[in-house]
Write a protein that holds these residues in place. Structure first.
Motif, PDB file in Angstrom:
ATOM      1  N   MET A 266       0.851  -1.185   0.000  1.00 14.35           N
ATOM      2  CA  MET A 266       0.000   0.000   0.000  1.00 14.35           C
ATOM      3  C   MET A 266       0.887   1.236   0.000  1.00 14.35           C
ATOM      4  SD  MET A 266      -2.836  -1.331   2.778  1.00 14.35           S
ATOM      5  CE  MET A 266      -3.873   0.104   2.539  1.00 14.35           C
ATOM      6  N   THR A 267       0.680   2.117  -0.978  1.00 15.77           N
ATOM      7  CA  THR A 267       1.525   3.290  -1.139  1.00 15.77           C
ATOM      8  C   THR A 267       0.742   4.560  -0.861  1.00 15.77           C
ATOM      9  OG1 THR A 267       1.008   3.359  -3.511  1.00 15.77           O
ATOM     10  CG2 THR A 267       2.974   2.122  -2.842  1.00 15.77           C
ATOM     11  N   ALA A 268       1.488   5.614  -0.505  1.00 16.73           N
ATOM     12  CA  ALA A 268       0.865   6.904  -0.216  1.00 16.73           C
ATOM     13  C   ALA A 268       0.417   7.567  -1.514  1.00 16.73           C
ATOM     14  CB  ALA A 268       1.855   7.797   0.512  1.00 16.73           C
ATOM     15  N   PRO A 269      -0.831   8.045  -1.583  1.00 12.41           N
ATOM     16  CA  PRO A 269      -1.318   8.695  -2.811  1.00 12.41           C
ATOM     17  C   PRO A 269      -0.911  10.157  -2.925  1.00 12.41           C
ATOM     18  CG  PRO A 269      -3.091   8.539  -1.231  1.00 12.41           C
ATOM     19  CD  PRO A 269      -1.905   7.877  -0.596  1.00 12.41           C
ATOM     20  N   LEU A 270      -0.514  10.769  -1.779  1.00 11.63           N
ATOM     21  CA  LEU A 270      -0.129  12.175  -1.814  1.00 11.63           C
ATOM     22  C   LEU A 270       0.880  12.437  -0.707  1.00 11.63           C
ATOM     23  CD1 LEU A 270      -1.924  13.394   0.754  1.00 11.63           C
ATOM     24  CD2 LEU A 270      -3.735  13.275  -0.919  1.00 11.63           C
ATOM     25  N   GLU A 271       1.451  13.611  -0.723  1.00 10.42           N
ATOM     26  CA  GLU A 271       2.431  13.978   0.298  1.00 10.42           C
ATOM     27  C   GLU A 271       1.719  14.498   1.531  1.00 10.42           C
ATOM     28  OE1 GLU A 271       6.435  16.766   0.844  1.00 10.42           O
ATOM     29  OE2 GLU A 271       5.270  16.806  -1.018  1.00 10.42           O
ATOM     30  N   GLY A 272       2.182  14.033   2.684  1.00  7.29           N
ATOM     31  CA  GLY A 272       1.562  14.458   3.922  1.00  7.29           C
ATOM     32  C   GLY A 272       2.047  13.622   5.090  1.00  7.29           C
ATOM     33  N   VAL A 273       1.234  13.601   6.145  1.00  4.22           N
ATOM     34  CA  VAL A 273       1.555  12.877   7.377  1.00  4.22           C
ATOM     35  C   VAL A 273       0.706  11.621   7.448  1.00  4.22           C
ATOM     36  CG1 VAL A 273       1.552  12.964   9.898  1.00  4.22           C
ATOM     37  CG2 VAL A 273       2.232  14.975   8.572  1.00  4.22           C
ATOM     38  N   LEU A 274       1.339  10.503   7.798  1.00  8.86           N
ATOM     39  CA  LEU A 274       0.626   9.228   7.904  1.00  8.86           C
ATOM     40  C   LEU A 274      -0.116   9.148   9.231  1.00  8.86           C
ATOM     41  CD1 LEU A 274       0.152   6.415   6.623  1.00  8.86           C
ATOM     42  CD2 LEU A 274       2.114   5.604   7.952  1.00  8.86           C
ATOM     43  N   LEU A 275      -1.399   8.829   9.157  1.00  8.72           N
ATOM     44  CA  LEU A 275      -2.240   8.698  10.354  1.00  8.72           C
ATOM     45  C   LEU A 275      -2.852   7.308  10.387  1.00  8.72           C
ATOM     46  CD1 LEU A 275      -4.111  12.134  10.223  1.00  8.72           C
ATOM     47  CD2 LEU A 275      -2.060  11.564  11.545  1.00  8.72           C
ATOM     48  N   TYR A 276      -2.980   6.751  11.596  1.00  7.60           N
ATOM     49  CA  TYR A 276      -3.632   5.455  11.776  1.00  7.60           C
ATOM     50  C   TYR A 276      -5.135   5.671  11.967  1.00  7.60           C
ATOM     51  CZ  TYR A 276       0.955   3.276  12.507  1.00  7.60           C
ATOM     52  OH  TYR A 276       2.233   2.803  12.350  1.00  7.60           O
ATOM     53  N   ALA A 277      -5.925   4.884  11.288  1.00 12.43           N
ATOM     54  CA  ALA A 277      -7.380   4.963  11.455  1.00 12.43           C
ATOM     55  C   ALA A 277      -7.800   4.250  12.732  1.00 12.43           C
ATOM     56  CB  ALA A 277      -8.084   4.347  10.248  1.00 12.43           C
ATOM     57  N   LYS A 278      -8.888   4.729  13.316  1.00 16.57           N
ATOM     58  CA  LYS A 278      -9.453   4.073  14.498  1.00 16.57           C
ATOM     59  C   LYS A 278     -10.464   3.028  14.028  1.00 16.57           C
ATOM     60  CE  LYS A 278      -8.852   7.939  17.686  1.00 16.57           C
ATOM     61  NZ  LYS A 278      -9.538   8.882  18.612  1.00 16.57           N
ATOM     62  N   ILE A 279     -10.063   1.775  14.127  1.00 16.25           N
ATOM     63  CA  ILE A 279     -10.917   0.676  13.673  1.00 16.25           C
ATOM     64  C   ILE A 279     -11.902   0.339  14.779  1.00 16.25           C
ATOM     65  CG2 ILE A 279     -10.898  -1.677  12.783  1.00 16.25           C
ATOM     66  CD1 ILE A 279      -8.002  -1.180  11.915  1.00 16.25           C
ATOM     67  N   TRP A 280     -13.170   0.297  14.416  1.00 18.16           N
ATOM     68  CA  TRP A 280     -14.269   0.070  15.377  1.00 18.16           C
ATOM     69  C   TRP A 280     -14.289   1.147  16.456  1.00 18.16           C
ATOM     70  CZ3 TRP A 280     -11.100  -4.633  14.921  1.00 18.16           C
ATOM     71  CH2 TRP A 280     -11.524  -5.430  13.881  1.00 18.16           C
ATOM     72  N   GLY A 281     -13.708   2.319  16.145  1.00 17.79           N
ATOM     73  CA  GLY A 281     -13.785   3.432  17.057  1.00 17.79           C
ATOM     74  C   GLY A 281     -12.710   3.479  18.120  1.00 17.79           C
ATOM     75  N   TRP A 282     -11.888   2.425  18.234  1.00 23.48           N
ATOM     76  CA  TRP A 282     -10.905   2.442  19.328  1.00 23.48           C
ATOM     77  C   TRP A 282      -9.589   1.751  18.970  1.00 23.48           C
ATOM     78  CZ3 TRP A 282      -9.367  -2.398  20.950  1.00 23.48           C
ATOM     79  CH2 TRP A 282     -10.203  -3.460  20.567  1.00 23.48           C
ATOM     80  N   ASN A 283      -9.620   0.760  18.117  1.00 17.67           N
ATOM     81  CA  ASN A 283      -8.412  -0.018  17.834  1.00 17.67           C
ATOM     82  C   ASN A 283      -7.648   0.606  16.676  1.00 17.67           C
ATOM     83  OD1 ASN A 283      -6.538  -2.010  18.073  1.00 17.67           O
ATOM     84  ND2 ASN A 283      -7.711  -3.551  16.953  1.00 17.67           N
ATOM     85  N   LYS A 284      -6.324   0.601  16.779  1.00 19.49           N
ATOM     86  CA  LYS A 284      -5.472   1.119  15.713  1.00 19.49           C
ATOM     87  C   LYS A 284      -4.694  -0.029  15.081  1.00 19.49           C
ATOM     88  CE  LYS A 284      -4.784   5.919  17.115  1.00 19.49           C
ATOM     89  NZ  LYS A 284      -3.777   6.987  17.325  1.00 19.49           N
ATOM     90  N   PRO A 285      -4.337   0.106  13.789  1.00 18.73           N
ATOM     91  CA  PRO A 285      -3.599  -0.982  13.125  1.00 18.73           C
ATOM     92  C   PRO A 285      -2.225  -1.188  13.739  1.00 18.73           C
ATOM     93  CG  PRO A 285      -3.665   0.989  11.746  1.00 18.73           C
ATOM     94  CD  PRO A 285      -4.577   1.245  12.892  1.00 18.73           C
ATOM     95  N   HIS A 286      -1.757  -2.424  13.692  1.00 19.15           N
ATOM     96  CA  HIS A 286      -0.440  -2.772  14.220  1.00 19.15           C
ATOM     97  C   HIS A 286       0.087  -3.977  13.458  1.00 19.15           C
ATOM     98  CE1 HIS A 286      -3.496  -4.925  16.595  1.00 19.15           C
ATOM     99  NE2 HIS A 286      -2.670  -5.954  16.487  1.00 19.15           N
ATOM    100  N   VAL A 287       1.367  -4.212  13.537  1.00 23.32           N
ATOM    101  CA  VAL A 287       1.988  -5.339  12.848  1.00 23.32           C
ATOM    102  C   VAL A 287       1.420  -6.640  13.396  1.00 23.32           C
ATOM    103  CG1 VAL A 287       4.160  -6.544  12.398  1.00 23.32           C
ATOM    104  CG2 VAL A 287       4.082  -4.050  12.347  1.00 23.32           C
TER     105      VAL A 287
END
Length: 470
Positions: A266-287
């Motif tokens: 998955m690649t960045a579509p534009l220049e900026g700061v990478l943010l983690y989405a809140k999955i189900w309102g509380w969980n963030k992605p992790h390895v």
């Protein structure tokens, strides 16, 4: 100033009153929210792709277009793709074999039909020929053969040879040969008679019926063989098309899976700061996290411009207008506020707590910020004070002093030591105060609780317990 007035209440319990205030009034609506990037792009797991996060760039990293921000481990998915590619190759070979055998099978079908047609024509010709009766030459030949055989029997010299044998002039062996010849002549005569009798129509009736039945049978066989041939040709065409369709389908699936495998990065579509989405309102992605198609796990935001997404209650939303001025208060910047503007007011309410649909209804609003401090990042909590309205001169009271009965609003004014109900119309609301219109005077004092309320609580001890207007 807070005045405590005694009424016919239990001993030691007093009621609090506050003065009605007058003067300039500014109505603010307070909305709580957080900063969001003005422009961002969400990154979701591609369709029909699943697996576990194998690599993940840290949150807050500055990325450029094309940078790999996440890599999905698709080992199980790759096995499925390889299996589909193998099935597509085998089906292509099967299609080639069917197409190679198709001309030979078609020739075989046509050959069977031609053979059945030839047999039918022979049977038809045989029956037609037989149904016309014996040919004249065949009848004449049979009659001639019969008469000749009879003449040969009649003119046979067997009697003379027997007489010569009795007189001793003919050997016994020659006599036996003469007797055998006579028997042959008689047999030939009988055969000629039988052959001649068979040429009579009555004698040929059974043979006629047999040949007619054989002709009908061969016709039926030809029709059946022709229908079978058409069915076989149709079946061959259907089998070929089916094999071709299955081969194309498997190949398309294999190609699709191959393209999906290339999308594991998955690649960045534009220049900026990478943010983690809140999955189900509380969980963030992790390895190591399991992800699947369509799940949004990341976003890339341009942080040079920010906006605020906030919510206001049902009662305050009527005072919020698009284009209204707002002042942002951000933790860590207590000594200053940032000027902003309301750019969007939501049209549909939603539950304040998504997990409880019975919770308070709120409306979303969007506030566009000016230039903020560079330290302010997306996701910071913000308190927005939105300018709703201003009045140069108005009477205003604490919101706790406003009571309602049905659709009517009133205040309880202390006059002659007794509470008196006065109907009023609320107009502008602020954080703690509300302006009212009615038969209220600026020298009046109003009760903060209803003296007739059976659940009346003891009034606060000092005026400082009540918020002041701003």
């Amino acid at each position: 100033m807070l005045l405590l007035i005694g009424c016919s209440r239990p001993e030691g319990q007093t009621l609090a009153t506050v003065p009605v205030r007058s003067g300039p009034f500014t109505a603010f609506v307070v909305a709580n929210g957080e900063t969001q990037p003005f422009e961002s792009a969400n990154l979701a797991i591609p369709p029909q792709l699943w697996g576990n996060i194998d690599q993940l760039m840290p949150e807050g990293s500055h990325v450029k277009p094309g940078d790999v921000v996440c890599r999905i481990n698709v080992r199980d998915f790759k096995e499925r793709a390889d299996d589909r590619a193998q099935m597509a190759a085998l089906q292509s070979l099967e299609l080639a074999r069917i197409r190679n055998d198709l001309p030979m099978k078609r020739q075989e079908v046509h050959r069977d039909v031609l053979g059945a047609r030839q047999t039918m024509r022979e049977a038809e010709l045989d029956w037609t020929s037989f149904s016309r009766g014996p040919r004249p030459d065949a009848a004449a030949q049979a009659r001639s053969d019969d008469e000749v055989a009879a003449l040969r029997v009649a003119y046979d010299q067997l009697a003379q040879k027997r007489e010569l044998f009795q007189k001793g002039y003919l050997p016994k062996e020659d006599l036996r040969k003469a007797e055998l010849g006579r028997l042959n002549l008689e047999a030939a005569s009988e055969r000629a008679k039988i052959a001649r009798s068979l040429l009579v129509p009555k004698a040929q009736f059974d043979e006629y019926q047999r040949k007619k039945l054989t002709n009908e049978i061969e016709k039926s066989r030809f029709v059946i063989k022709r229908e079978e041939a058409e069915a076989r040709l149709t079946s061959l065409g259907f089998s070929t098309r089916k094999a071709g369709y299955r081969a194309r389908k498997l190949q398309a699936e294999a190609d699709l899976l191959a393209r999906k495998l290339k999308m594991k990065d998955m690649t960045a579509p534009l220049e900026g700061v990478l943010l983690y989405a809140k999955i189900w309102g509380w969980n963030k992605p992790h390895v190591g996290m399991e992800v699947w198609n369509g799940l949004t796990i990341l976003s890339v935001a341009q942080t040079d411009r920010l906006k605020v997404l906030a919510t206001v209650g049902e009662r305050q939303v009527t005072q919020v207008r698009e284009g209204a001025k707002a002042f942002l208060e951000i933790p860590g910047f207590n000594d200053r506020s940032f000027e902003a503007k309301v750019t969007l007011v939501g049209k549909v309410s939603k539950a304040e707590d998504p997990r409880d649909q019975e919770s308070r209804k709120v409306f979303e609003i969007e506030i566009t910020c000016g230039k903020l401090a560079p330290e302010i990042r997306p996701g910071i909590k913000v308190r927005a004070r939105i300018l709703a309205a201003q009045a140069e001169q108005a009477l205003f009271i604490p919101q706790d002093a406003l009571f309602s009965s049905g659709k009517k609003n009133y205040v309880l004014v202390s006059r002659s030591g007794k509470p008196q109900k006065i109907m009023v119309e609320p107009q502008l609301w602020s954080d703690d105060y509300v302006t009212v219109k009615g038969a209220l005077k600026k020298e009046d004092r109003v009760f903060l609780v209803d003296p007739e309320d059976p659940a009346l609580l003891t009034a606060p001890d000092s005026e400082s317990d009540f918020p002041s207007e701003k």
